[in-house]
Write a protein that holds these residues in place. Sequence first.
Motif, short mmCIF file in Angstrom:
data_model
loop_
_atom_site.label_atom_id
_atom_site.label_comp_id
_atom_site.label_asym_id
_atom_site.label_seq_id
_atom_site.Cartn_x
_atom_site.Cartn_y
_atom_site.Cartn_z
N THR A 162 0.86 -1.18 0.00
CA THR A 162 0.00 0.00 0.00
C THR A 162 0.90 1.23 0.00
O THR A 162 2.01 1.20 0.53
CB THR A 162 -0.94 0.00 1.23
OG1 THR A 162 -1.89 1.05 1.10
CG2 THR A 162 -0.16 0.18 2.52
N LYS A 163 0.44 2.29 -0.63
CA LYS A 163 1.22 3.52 -0.66
C LYS A 163 0.98 4.28 0.65
O LYS A 163 -0.16 4.52 1.03
CB LYS A 163 0.83 4.39 -1.85
CG LYS A 163 1.73 5.62 -2.01
CD LYS A 163 1.40 6.43 -3.27
CE LYS A 163 2.32 7.64 -3.38
NZ LYS A 163 2.04 8.47 -4.58
N VAL A 164 2.07 4.66 1.32
CA VAL A 164 1.94 5.29 2.63
C VAL A 164 2.53 6.68 2.71
O VAL A 164 2.40 7.36 3.73
CB VAL A 164 2.60 4.40 3.73
CG1 VAL A 164 1.84 3.10 3.89
CG2 VAL A 164 4.07 4.13 3.40
N ASP A 165 3.23 7.12 1.65
CA ASP A 165 3.88 8.42 1.72
C ASP A 165 3.90 9.06 0.34
O ASP A 165 4.36 8.46 -0.63
CB ASP A 165 5.33 8.26 2.23
CG ASP A 165 5.91 9.55 2.78
OD1 ASP A 165 5.59 10.62 2.22
OD2 ASP A 165 6.69 9.48 3.74
N ALA A 166 3.39 10.28 0.26
CA ALA A 166 3.35 11.00 -1.03
C ALA A 166 4.57 11.87 -1.24
O ALA A 166 4.78 12.39 -2.34
CB ALA A 166 2.09 11.86 -1.11
N GLY A 167 5.41 12.03 -0.20
CA GLY A 167 6.54 12.95 -0.31
C GLY A 167 7.88 12.33 0.00
O GLY A 167 8.84 13.05 0.29
N SER A 168 7.96 11.00 -0.05
CA SER A 168 9.21 10.31 0.27
C SER A 168 9.53 9.30 -0.82
O SER A 168 8.64 8.75 -1.47
CB SER A 168 9.09 9.59 1.62
OG SER A 168 10.17 8.70 1.82
#
Length: 551
Positions: free
Chosen positions: A135-141
């Motif tokens: 699952t995607k957990v970070d939009a800025g890393s």
Amino acid sequence: MPTTHSDPLFHSLSKTKKRIIYTIIEYSPLLDSANMTPDDWGRIGKDIEKNYESYDGFVILHGTDTMAYTASALSFMCEHLGKPVVLTGSQVPIYEMRNDGRDNLLGALLIAGQFVIPEVCLYFYNKLYRGNRVTKVDAGSFNAFTSPNLAPLATAEVDIAINWDTVWRANTTVKFQVSTELNRNVGLLRLFPGITAATVRAFLQPPMEGVVLETYGSGNGPDNRSDLLEELKKATDSGVIIINCTQCLRGTVSTSYATGKVLMDAGLITGGDMTPEAALSKLSYVLAKADLNLDAKKKMMGQNLRGEMTADLAGAKFSLSDSRFIQVVAKSLSISCKEELEAIRDALTPSLACAATKIGDIEALETLKEMGSNLCLGDYDGRTPLHIAACEGNLKAVQYLLTIGATVYAKDRYGDTPLCNAVHFRHKDVVKLLRKTGAHFSRDKLEEAGSELCSLVVSGDLEGLEIWSLAGADLNKPGYDGQTAVELANAAGKPEVATFILNLLNKKVTTAFSGLNDYDEYDEDEENGGGIEFTASPAEREPQPLCPVAK
């Protein structure tokens, strides 16, 4: 429509002395991943199916926003998968000076090109995950994805370390195929304090057929809300399949609490530790099975189809008493702890398994398997137990190894697969079974076929010609002098050989038109492996679906 860039690209030699050759397929128009639909999943799946025998693996460049959904969906759509399918992308476009696209693409290519990991995977930030577990957990890393309930399948640091004990294998002797039928009448509903029965009722109205209900903690819902529970019960009674998944990033659904049991009493199916993306994709896949009734679909939703949920296992069995040989070795080295025993097991398994296979000792193979040994590993020559079984013509050993996940695509250090070995030693029944499972010659072997067939013609070797035909060789392939096998037979004054070849060709044509095959006498069920690969076009912010990679 996809556009194929005809000139293959070459990767430099790896530490394992393998060179990856890959072909690029670029879709037009390119899509932002937020615009992806099930139709796009089906198009990617069918392109993989169409090119399956031409490559050892596939790399799909995809935008990060919906990559977890695509990875989950493809994992269910790709039935009896035996080769790696790796999705990757980037947080920063690859054309930017500082980006993560190049490392992600190269890592995905190296893994897809060098290892037989027969799963739909997702590679990101030096880690390879099972596709239906992410699952995607970070939009800025750069570290944008995580697999909450399953450790990575591989980690790429100085070396690439594969966790082979975790790799999922299709225990089947059925050929790879892609099922593009997906039911779109599914949805995600998240519980929150104060949610009204009217909201739930409206969400569950026809044409809704399947719902993933994201509940609290370990699968809990309010047990003092009879109005809410009544709406859920009405829906399940009317045939709507509702899967209970936790809102928590980690953990699993259980019925330890009364607030969890009331949901089961309302007809909800426990989703275990599936991610919402995997549960939704699985629902869509299962509900599209027109040949299954409602009870069968519910049962299928509770089964672990592609490693999307954790089975209730106590762990791998291993003790000093499991193997007398390992016991003696361990005692001689003064070893007794579990970790060191497992290290000995893993070091000795390839040789022990190959030795047991050579003499047809299925019981010994079963013992090694019960110890947690991986019977797909190769010995010092890269030869797996399936290679040995194919060489010896031991059909029962081949059948057993296929049913426990042995791959027909494994190559030894000479580049030979089990099919090559079975052909070389002329074991017709083994060739038939391996072909039924999806085994095929590599491009290089197919190129050699013309000259090999001509040699067999010169020697009048009819059995050899039949074996090569059964294995999938093109009998019209010209040899080094440009002559086909039939032309050479006629030129050499061997009309009986020419007639035999023509009969083989006619048999293939008849088989194709009748829909039959040479392998129908076998009813066994499963298996696969891995081999070349695929890439997509250069990554952008939201790169696109597919690309082929070769080996």
